[in-house]
Write an enzyme that holds these catalytic residues in place. Structure first.
Site, PDB file in Angstrom:
ATOM      1  CE1 TYR A 192     -16.340  27.140  18.273  1.00 21.84           C
ATOM      2  CE2 TYR A 192     -16.498  29.357  19.114  1.00 21.84           C
ATOM      3  CZ  TYR A 192     -17.042  28.393  18.353  1.00 21.84           C
ATOM      4  OH  TYR A 192     -17.972  28.670  17.418  1.00 21.84           O
ATOM      5  CE  LYS A 212     -15.971  27.128  14.894  1.00 17.63           C
ATOM      6  NZ  LYS A 212     -16.165  26.206  13.835  1.00 17.63           N
TER       7      LYS A 212
END
Length: 314
Positions: free
Chosen positions: A182, A186
């Protein structure tokens, strides 16, 4: 894609009166809040949601239609889109839906995402690929197809006042233990935002990213205590609706040119312009270092450098 509306959006009662906005992952949480906020400011909204669980598995039915009903019941205009925006066909159909239904596309809000959290030694390749696909590819493909539409509009001599709002995270800015996939995705969205802002400015497109903190399905379990709503009333700092006003402004024609390419952290009533990577202390010997000399130089530089922000969960 047919184009049926020639008038420039804006000039009505709301900040986004007449604008057409597509929001991905808009069935719940932040995306839903953004869609409702845009509609409240006069925008016509394409509500995208595949209707999947936190792990990306399909759910029995998509909540996009429920958000569309909410908007219509309040007197607004909206249409549901259930395509997979991490595929080229799904992303293209998102733009097609906006143009075929409302005659144009003015703003793209990339918001869709899910989690598959693991410590790095336990992180399966499939979990890495799935998160990269939805977050990073799911930003790239809608942006690519929207940009192609706006470029064609600009080359046809029509005025483009387009906006893109991408969704990064504090995990992408600082890292987050247990979220290597993640955090990497991002962080990639930050780089994509900077490149898109530079490349698309010539066509009248401004691009930003936000790093929100709010109570959603992705955060309310992992950060239960921090995200909990106040039990005694008062300001609910973690309500997703707190993030939407900035997203609406960034996606409106009112957003100033100096904002493009900028990343904003937003939480509760706080908005922060993030400074990003900048050169810190430096030394130039003007010749090749020895390993020992490089080590001594680094130790001296670190003494002069600002301490980095802490990784979440460390």
């Amino acid at each position: 894609m047919k184009r049926t509306a020639e008038s420039e959006p804006g000039g009505g009662g709301g900040l986004c009166e007449g604008r057409v906005v597509a929001v991905t992952g808009a069935g719940r949480g932040l995306g839903r809040a953004h869609a409702l906020a845009y509609a409240a400011e006069g925008a016509k909204v394409v509500v995208n949601d595949l209707g999947v669980g936190l792990d990306g598995a399909p759910a029995p039915d998509s909540p996009a239609a429920q958000v569309v009903r909410e908007i219509r019941q309040s007197g607004g205009e909206a249409v549901a889109h259930g395509g997979d925006i991490a595929t080229s066909d799904g992303a293209a159909s998102l733009v097609d839906t906006a143009v075929d239904t409302f005659g144009r596309l003015d703003t793209l809000v990339n918001n869709a995402g899910f989690l598959r959290d693991r410590m790095l030694v336990n992180l399966a390749e499939d979990d890495w690929d799935a998160v990269m696909r939805v977050h990073l590819k799911g930003h790239f493909l809608p942006l690519k197809h929207a940009a192609a539409y706006w470029r064609a509009e600009a080359k046809a001599g029509r005025t483009v006042t387009a906006r893109v709002v991408n969704t990064t995270s504090g995990a992408g800015l600082l890292g987050s233990v247990g979220q290597g996939n993640y955090s990497a995705a991002k962080a990639g969205i930050l780089g994509l935002t900077l490149v898109a802002a530079a490349e698309l400015a010539r066509y009248g497109v401004q691009v930003n990213a936000i790093a929100p903190a709010a109570r959603t399905r992705m955060t309310e379990a992992t950060f239960a205590e921090t995200m909990a709503a106040p039990t005694s009333g008062g300001f609910d700092a973690m309500a997703p609706e707190n993030v939407s006003p900035l997203v609406v402004w960034l996606g409106s024609g009112a957003a100033c040119a100096g904002a493009t390419g900028r990343v904003f952290e937003v939480e509760g009533g706080r908005i922060t312009v993030m400074a990003g990577w900048r050169p810190g202390p430096t030394v130039d010997k003007a010749e090749r270092w020895t390993p020992e000399g490089a080590g001594s130089a680094v130790r001296e530089l670190l003494e002069r450098a600002e301490a980095p922000g802490g990784v979440y969960g460390a």
